[in-house]
Design an enzyme around this catalytic site. Structure first.
Site, PDB file in Angstrom:
ATOM      1  N   GLU A   1      -1.077  -5.507   8.681  1.00 52.34           N
ATOM      2  CA  GLU A   1      -0.294  -5.015   9.811  1.00 52.34           C
ATOM      3  C   GLU A   1      -0.908  -5.435  11.141  1.00 52.34           C
ATOM      4  O   GLU A   1      -2.129  -5.502  11.275  1.00 52.34           O
ATOM      5  CB  GLU A   1      -0.206  -3.477   9.733  1.00 52.34           C
ATOM      6  CG  GLU A   1       0.473  -2.995   8.454  1.00 52.34           C
ATOM      7  CD  GLU A   1       0.539  -1.477   8.348  1.00 52.34           C
ATOM      8  OE1 GLU A   1       0.085  -0.766   9.273  1.00 52.34           O
ATOM      9  OE2 GLU A   1       1.045  -0.996   7.322  1.00 52.34           O
TER      10      GLU A   1
ATOM     11  N   GLU B   1       9.636  -3.869  10.346  1.00 52.32           N
ATOM     12  CA  GLU B   1       9.976  -2.546   9.796  1.00 52.32           C
ATOM     13  C   GLU B   1      10.465  -1.623  10.907  1.00 52.32           C
ATOM     14  O   GLU B   1       9.785  -1.449  11.934  1.00 52.32           O
ATOM     15  CB  GLU B   1       8.750  -1.940   9.093  1.00 52.32           C
ATOM     16  CG  GLU B   1       9.035  -0.552   8.526  1.00 52.32           C
ATOM     17  CD  GLU B   1       8.008  -0.071   7.518  1.00 52.32           C
ATOM     18  OE1 GLU B   1       7.050  -0.814   7.182  1.00 52.32           O
ATOM     19  OE2 GLU B   1       8.169   1.078   7.054  1.00 52.32           O
TER      20      GLU B   1
ATOM     21  N   ASP C   1       0.836  -1.203   0.000  1.00 51.36           N
ATOM     22  CA  ASP C   1       0.000   0.000   0.000  1.00 51.36           C
ATOM     23  C   ASP C   1       0.874   1.258   0.000  1.00 51.36           C
ATOM     24  O   ASP C   1       0.371   2.370  -0.081  1.00 51.36           O
ATOM     25  CB  ASP C   1      -1.012  -0.014   1.158  1.00 51.36           C
ATOM     26  CG  ASP C   1      -0.359  -0.072   2.523  1.00 51.36           C
ATOM     27  OD1 ASP C   1       0.873  -0.208   2.593  1.00 51.36           O
ATOM     28  OD2 ASP C   1      -1.095   0.022   3.537  1.00 51.36           O
ATOM     29  N   SER C   2       2.212   1.049   0.020  1.00 47.24           N
ATOM     30  CA  SER C   2       3.133   2.169  -0.210  1.00 47.24           C
ATOM     31  C   SER C   2       2.920   2.742  -1.607  1.00 47.24           C
ATOM     32  O   SER C   2       3.504   3.775  -1.935  1.00 47.24           O
ATOM     33  CB  SER C   2       4.584   1.704  -0.043  1.00 47.24           C
ATOM     34  OG  SER C   2       4.857   0.603  -0.881  1.00 47.24           O
TER      35      SER C   2
END
Ligand code: KIV
Length: 276
Positions: free
Chosen positions: A126, A193, A55-56
């Site tokens: 996430e 991350e 989704d970046s």
């Protein structure tokens, strides 16, 4: 992943069990984001193991200020392009903000669309313990799930911005427990991350499933980068992202040269015109 060396004629598709086997053999896993067919084809051709339709794409393709506005339809659109251009790499699609958190059933409905309509082979979302039941339902119904811990961009408003996560003993403990919960729920891998390197190393050691690091040091089982950062296309990239190319400079030079030649009349010349 030597067993998976592709041949142009018959590349063997990377499956989730190959990633686990790679970890067991001590072979590093490579993962890049991809948002469109041409880049997906290139990354696949050079043997990248996993292509993440992240989704970046919100900040890297659409020019949004974050990943939050990205919709399921946008993810499907881009995943279809990437899946269609990929012969070997495992294609993983992100579930965007608002499309899975509410319940395992909501996550399942969105993930089914990613596999059925877009051609993804797995999904990523996430969170740790709070989404363990979501992971359990999806994996038990045939949808492989990659977890994502540490700095989770969809929660940037709660986390107070882009910050390293898991610093201090208590936070490190919480993150490790989240990673174990994802593994126990059936996740096939976990992205870490912006996590301190020693913590990422510890989690990598205690998990049987592979860890994929981004800003998490050298001891993860694999690494992922956002491709415009990796190739030097982004005007700005995070400190942890190494640039392996200078695409922004190359495109600036090409566009400047084109503008100059059109303005001076040097293009099109005889070689690029039809004589009759
Ligand atoms: O969306 C994305 O590109 C990601 C990577 C940063 C892992 O989630």
């Amino acid at each position: 992943m030597s067993e998976q060396t592709p041949t142009p004629a018959q590349p063997k598709r990377v499956r989730v069990h190959h990633l686990r086997e790679a970890k067991e053999r001590g072979e590093r896993i490579t993962m890049l984001t991809a948002y469109d067919a041409p880049t997906a084809q290139i990354f696949d051709e050079v043997g990248t193991d996993v292509l993440l339709v992240g989704d970046s794409l919100g900040d890297n393709f659409y020019g949004y200020r974050s990943t939050i506005p990205v919709t399921v339809d946008e993810m499907i659109h881009h995943t279809r392009a990437v899946a269609g251009a990929t012969r070997r790499a495992l294609v993983v699609a992100d579930l965007p903000f608002g499309s899975y958190e509410a319940s395992p059933q909501v996550a399942h409905a969105t993930a089914v669309r990613m596999l059925k309509e877009a051609g993804a082979q797995a999904v990523k979302f996430e969170g740790g313990r709070r989404v363990a039941e979501h992971v359990r339902l999806l994996t038990s119904t045939g949808i492989p799930v990659m977890g994502h811990l540490g700095f989770t961009p969809q929660s940037e408003n709660v986390l107070g911005g882009k910050r390293v996560q898991g610093r201090g003993q208590e936070a490190a403990e919480r993150l490790s427990e989240d990673a174990i919960a994802l593994q126990e729920a059936g996740a096939f891998a976990v992205v870490l991350e912006m996590v301190p390197a020693p913590l990422a190393a510890r989690i990598t050691e205690i998990l049987a499933i592979p860890t994929i690091g981004i800003g998490a040091g050298p001891h993860c089982d694999g690494q992922v980068l956002v491709w415009p950062d990796m190739a030097g296309l982004s005007a700005w990239s995070p400190r942890f992202a190494k640039q392996y190319g200078q695409l922004r400079t190359a495109l600036l030079d090409a566009a400047r040269a084109y503008n100059d030649e059109v303005r001076t009349g040097a293009f099109p010349d005889a070689e690029h015109s039809f004589p009759e």
